[in-house]
Scaffold this motif. Structure first.
Motif, PDB file in Angstrom:
ATOM      1  N   PRO A   1     -24.411   1.380  20.860  1.00  5.26           N
ATOM      2  CA  PRO A   1     -24.253   2.826  20.637  1.00  5.26           C
ATOM      3  C   PRO A   1     -22.800   3.286  20.710  1.00  5.26           C
ATOM      4  O   PRO A   1     -22.454   4.339  20.162  1.00  5.26           O
ATOM      5  N   GLY A   2     -21.945   2.477  21.367  1.00  5.34           N
ATOM      6  CA  GLY A   2     -20.539   2.841  21.440  1.00  5.34           C
ATOM      7  C   GLY A   2     -19.844   2.805  20.101  1.00  5.34           C
ATOM      8  O   GLY A   2     -18.770   3.385  19.931  1.00  5.34           O
ATOM      9  N   VAL A   3     -20.455   2.123  19.131  1.00  6.96           N
ATOM     10  CA  VAL A   3     -19.868   2.049  17.790  1.00  6.96           C
ATOM     11  C   VAL A   3     -19.805   3.435  17.151  1.00  6.96           C
ATOM     12  O   VAL A   3     -18.879   3.739  16.386  1.00  6.96           O
ATOM     13  N   ILE A   4     -20.785   4.291  17.465  1.00  2.00           N
ATOM     14  CA  ILE A   4     -20.757   5.664  16.934  1.00  2.00           C
ATOM     15  C   ILE A   4     -19.508   6.386  17.421  1.00  2.00           C
ATOM     16  O   ILE A   4     -18.772   7.013  16.647  1.00  2.00           O
ATOM     17  N   ALA A   5     -19.246   6.280  18.735  1.00  2.00           N
ATOM     18  CA  ALA A   5     -18.044   6.911  19.299  1.00  2.00           C
ATOM     19  C   ALA A   5     -16.780   6.303  18.700  1.00  2.00           C
ATOM     20  O   ALA A   5     -15.791   7.008  18.455  1.00  2.00           O
ATOM     21  N   ASP A   6     -16.821   4.990  18.453  1.00  2.00           N
ATOM     22  CA  ASP A   6     -15.675   4.309  17.850  1.00  2.00           C
ATOM     23  C   ASP A   6     -15.396   4.870  16.450  1.00  2.00           C
ATOM     24  O   ASP A   6     -14.243   5.140  16.089  1.00  2.00           O
ATOM     25  N   ASN A   7     -16.434   5.053  15.660  1.00  2.00           N
ATOM     26  CA  ASN A   7     -16.271   5.622  14.323  1.00  2.00           C
ATOM     27  C   ASN A   7     -15.832   7.077  14.362  1.00  2.00           C
ATOM     28  O   ASN A   7     -15.049   7.537  13.525  1.00  2.00           O
ATOM     29  N   VAL A   8     -16.348   7.818  15.345  1.00  2.00           N
ATOM     30  CA  VAL A   8     -15.871   9.195  15.544  1.00  2.00           C
ATOM     31  C   VAL A   8     -14.377   9.185  15.828  1.00  2.00           C
ATOM     32  O   VAL A   8     -13.598   9.964  15.260  1.00  2.00           O
ATOM     33  N   GLY A   9     -13.947   8.268  16.692  1.00  2.00           N
ATOM     34  CA  GLY A   9     -12.533   8.164  17.032  1.00  2.00           C
ATOM     35  C   GLY A   9     -11.665   7.833  15.837  1.00  2.00           C
ATOM     36  O   GLY A   9     -10.565   8.371  15.680  1.00  2.00           O
ATOM     37  N   ASP A  10     -12.156   6.943  14.968  1.00  2.00           N
ATOM     38  CA  ASP A  10     -11.385   6.609  13.765  1.00  2.00           C
ATOM     39  C   ASP A  10     -11.150   7.842  12.904  1.00  2.00           C
ATOM     40  O   ASP A  10     -10.050   8.046  12.367  1.00  2.00           O
ATOM     41  N   ASN A  11     -12.166   8.666  12.758  1.00  2.00           N
ATOM     42  CA  ASN A  11     -12.016   9.899  11.961  1.00  2.00           C
ATOM     43  C   ASN A  11     -11.116  10.908  12.663  1.00  2.00           C
ATOM     44  O   ASN A  11     -10.277  11.551  12.027  1.00  2.00           O
ATOM     45  N   VAL A  12     -11.280  11.035  13.970  1.00  2.00           N
ATOM     46  CA  VAL A  12     -10.479  11.999  14.736  1.00  2.00           C
ATOM     47  C   VAL A  12      -8.994  11.663  14.668  1.00  2.00           C
ATOM     48  O   VAL A  12      -8.153  12.523  14.424  1.00  2.00           O
ATOM     49  N   GLY A  13      -8.668  10.397  14.879  1.00  2.00           N
ATOM     50  CA  GLY A  13      -7.264  10.016  14.910  1.00  2.00           C
ATOM     51  C   GLY A  13      -6.636   9.869  13.541  1.00  2.00           C
ATOM     52  O   GLY A  13      -5.513  10.323  13.306  1.00  2.00           O
ATOM     53  N   ASP A  14      -7.352   9.244  12.631  1.00  2.00           N
ATOM     54  CA  ASP A  14      -6.766   8.901  11.334  1.00  2.00           C
ATOM     55  C   ASP A  14      -6.962   9.976  10.272  1.00  2.00           C
ATOM     56  O   ASP A  14      -6.393   9.868   9.182  1.00  2.00           O
ATOM     57  N   VAL A  15      -7.784  10.970  10.551  1.00  2.00           N
ATOM     58  CA  VAL A  15      -8.004  12.037   9.562  1.00  2.00           C
ATOM     59  C   VAL A  15      -7.456  13.369  10.081  1.00  2.00           C
ATOM     60  O   VAL A  15      -6.500  13.913   9.535  1.00  2.00           O
ATOM     61  N   ALA A  16      -8.047  13.896  11.142  1.00  5.28           N
ATOM     62  CA  ALA A  16      -7.604  15.198  11.657  1.00  5.28           C
ATOM     63  C   ALA A  16      -6.172  15.132  12.182  1.00  5.28           C
ATOM     64  O   ALA A  16      -5.328  15.982  11.857  1.00  5.28           O
ATOM     65  N   GLY A  17      -5.893  14.112  12.990  1.00  5.15           N
ATOM     66  CA  GLY A  17      -4.542  13.974  13.527  1.00  5.15           C
ATOM     67  C   GLY A  17      -3.521  13.722  12.443  1.00  5.15           C
ATOM     68  O   GLY A  17      -2.455  14.344  12.408  1.00  5.15           O
ATOM     69  N   MET A  18      -3.844  12.823  11.533  1.00  8.30           N
ATOM     70  CA  MET A  18      -2.934  12.506  10.442  1.00  8.30           C
ATOM     71  C   MET A  18      -2.755  13.697   9.504  1.00  8.30           C
ATOM     72  O   MET A  18      -1.646  13.952   9.013  1.00  8.30           O
ATOM     73  N   GLY A  19      -3.829  14.444   9.270  1.00 10.94           N
ATOM     74  CA  GLY A  19      -3.733  15.607   8.393  1.00 10.94           C
ATOM     75  C   GLY A  19      -2.774  16.652   8.932  1.00 10.94           C
ATOM     76  O   GLY A  19      -1.919  17.175   8.207  1.00 10.94           O
ATOM     77  N   ALA A  20      -2.890  16.955  10.230  1.00 15.87           N
ATOM     78  CA  ALA A  20      -1.985  17.912  10.844  1.00 15.87           C
ATOM     79  C   ALA A  20      -0.551  17.384  10.841  1.00 15.87           C
ATOM     80  O   ALA A  20       0.410  18.142  10.655  1.00 15.87           O
ATOM     81  N   ASP A  21      -0.398  16.081  11.031  1.00 14.74           N
ATOM     82  CA  ASP A  21       0.929  15.468  11.040  1.00 14.74           C
ATOM     83  C   ASP A  21       1.584  15.559   9.662  1.00 14.74           C
ATOM     84  O   ASP A  21       2.763  15.904   9.535  1.00 14.74           O
ATOM     85  N   ILE A  22       0.815  15.244   8.620  1.00 12.06           N
ATOM     86  CA  ILE A  22       1.343  15.331   7.252  1.00 12.06           C
ATOM     87  C   ILE A  22       1.689  16.776   6.905  1.00 12.06           C
ATOM     88  O   ILE A  22       2.715  17.057   6.281  1.00 12.06           O
TER      89      ILE A  22
END
Length: 317
Positions: A206-227
């Protein structure tokens, strides 16, 4: 004339947002695959949006405090620009997260049912929503404040508030998202590979769900604000240089009356971004043709064709 960018840039930004909305609408109409795929996709989407809600609710307090300090020391216009920059940066991350978490499962479904080309196009559309939102929100916000304050070098400093707002959100989104990403990744690995002895990203963990959430949080939302921060900061920096050039510096770059030449130089960063936005739209639409190529080649052709269009157009500008 370049000072008209105060009108052109917000209009271009608005049209870009409409294009992003249309792309998103086409994206979510695509099939999500099996019921299990839809269930997992919804779990990841819900987790990512819950993180953003928690993060933004705390950032709102920070933005309010800094805005009050800016209003006290630098004036209400700068504080207003700061708040608007923070809102646009946060919105860029939100839109990107929404699109990415919807595109992920649809890309998997397209790869499973239709093959490489449709999967590439689906993934590309998800990224295009994010990219167009970043560019369009930057042009919309900065264009509005340029129209209000940027046509007089003495008030151009207000635009730095917009850039500061974007930078503030990018700082927290990048760091906060990165911490969550790494914590979720390590947690999923500890539970799966160490404790349960199952492979990484095994669906039984079940931790894989949190892992995938983290990938989106860091690489999408964080990266979007950074760009977004980098995009806006580059325009504001170039605009500030033009606004503070000496008379001799302006004369060395453009012939004609100093004031008109300075305004033209100040409008050039916005003009460049408008041209880039149009070139990007052409490149995105071109992917419908290039999707039949090898994926790496299709991405390169789409990217370089947009860059080529931009270079030709900016030469004449």
């Amino acid at each position: 004339m370049m000072w008209e960018m105060g009108l052109v840039a917000p209009v271009a930004g608005g049209l870009g947002l409409i294009f992003a909305l249309v792309t998103y609408a086409a994206l979510i109409k695509k099939p999500v695959g099996t019921d299990k795929m839809a269930e997992i996709g919804n779990e990841i989407h819900a987790g990512a949006m819950s993180f953003l809600k928690a993060e933004y609710s705390r950032l709102a307090v920070f933005v309010a405090v800094v805005a009050a300090l800016l209003a006290w020391k630098l004036g209400v216009p700068t504080a207003g620009a700061f708040v608007f920059g923070a809102l646009c940066s946060g919105l860029a991350g939100f839109i990107g997260m929404k699109a990415a978490t919807k595109a992920n499962v649809r890309t998997a479904a397209a790869a499973k049912d239709k093959g490489e080309g449709p999967a590439l196009l689906t993934a590309f559309q998800g990224g295009a929503v994010m990219g167009m939102s970043v560019a369009s929100l930057g042009l919309l916000g900065l264009g509005i404040f340029y129209f209000m304050y940027g046509q007089d070098p003495d008030t151009t400093g207000v635009l730095s508030g917009f850039s500061m707002g974007a930078s503030s959100i990018a700082l927290f989104a990048r760091v906060g998202g990165g911490i969550f990403t790494k914590a979720a990744d390590v947690g999923a690995d500890l539970v799966g590979k160490v404790e349960a002895g199952i492979p990484e990203d095994d669906p039984r963990n079940p931790g894989v769900i949190a892992d995938n959430v983290g990938d989106n949080v860091g690489d999408v939302a964080g990266m979007g604000a950074d760009i977004f921060e980098s995009y806006v900061g580059a325009m504001v920096a170039a605009l500030a240089i033009a606004a503070t050039l000496s008379v001799d510096g302006v004369a060395s770059l453009m012939a004609g009356p100093t004031d008109a030449s300075r305004l033209a130089l100040m409008g050039l960063p916005l003009a460049s971004s408008v041209i880039g936005l149009v070139a990007s739209v052409i490149g995105i639409l071109g992917m419908n043709v290039f999707k039949k190529l090898n994926p790496a080649l299709a991405l390169n052709v789409s990217t370089f064709s947009a860059a080529g269009i931009f270079l030709v157009a900016i030469y004449f500008a």
